[in-house]
Design a protein around this motif. Structure first.
Motif, PDB file in Angstrom:
ATOM      1  N   SER A  17      -6.778  20.092 -15.444  1.00  0.00           N
ATOM      2  CA  SER A  17      -7.942  19.514 -16.113  1.00  0.00           C
ATOM      3  C   SER A  17      -9.162  20.405 -15.952  1.00  0.00           C
ATOM      4  N   ARG A  67      -5.743  13.327 -24.729  1.00  0.00           N
ATOM      5  CA  ARG A  67      -5.867  14.304 -23.633  1.00  0.00           C
ATOM      6  C   ARG A  67      -7.320  14.691 -23.388  1.00  0.00           C
ATOM      7  N   SER A  85      -4.387  17.244 -19.018  1.00  0.00           N
ATOM      8  CA  SER A  85      -3.051  17.639 -19.492  1.00  0.00           C
ATOM      9  C   SER A  85      -3.132  18.884 -20.367  1.00  0.00           C
TER      10      SER A  85
END
Length: 123
Positions: A17, A67, A85
């Motif tokens: 991330s 995401r 992700s």
């Protein structure tokens, strides 16, 4: 004069991330939609997400939906892009831009670009 300064990019492994920030100055930040775009090497600039003037409406393109999350803090004149992700295909220079109105999802309605921040996702 509108100034936008992105930060928060870097190198991350796939699945990781990052949180990008874009600090705005030189205009009344809270009146305008803000957006994030990205440009990978050899490719055209791609629209990623936008957020309305008060944060009440957001839009994310299908490739990042679920995401990435765009948000803003009008008290800090800052817009964010939380990226989870991450995938190698997310590798690009990420730019923030100011909209020409309070809310839009049309890429052509953005201007006043920042200098960009590099995001590199390794596999």
């Amino acid at each position: 004069q509108v100034q936008l300064v992105e930060s928060g990019g870097g190198l991350v492994q796939a699945g990781g991330s990052l949180r990008l920030s874009c600090a705005a100055s030189g205009h009344t930040f809270s009146r305008y939609a803000m957006g994030w775009f990205r440009q990978a090497p050899g490719k055209e600039r791609e629209f990623v997400a936008s957020i309305s003037w008060n944060g009440g409406s957001t839009y994310h393109v299908d490739s990042v939906k679920g995401r990435f999350t765009i948000s803003r803090d009008n008290a800090k004149n800052t817009v964010y892009l939380q990226m989870n992700s991450l995938k190698p295909e997310d590798t690009a220079v990420y730019y923030c831009a100011r909209g020409t109105s309070a809310w839009t999802i049309h890429p052509r309605d953005f201007g006043s670009w920042g200098q960009g921040t590099q995001v590199t996702v390794s596999s």
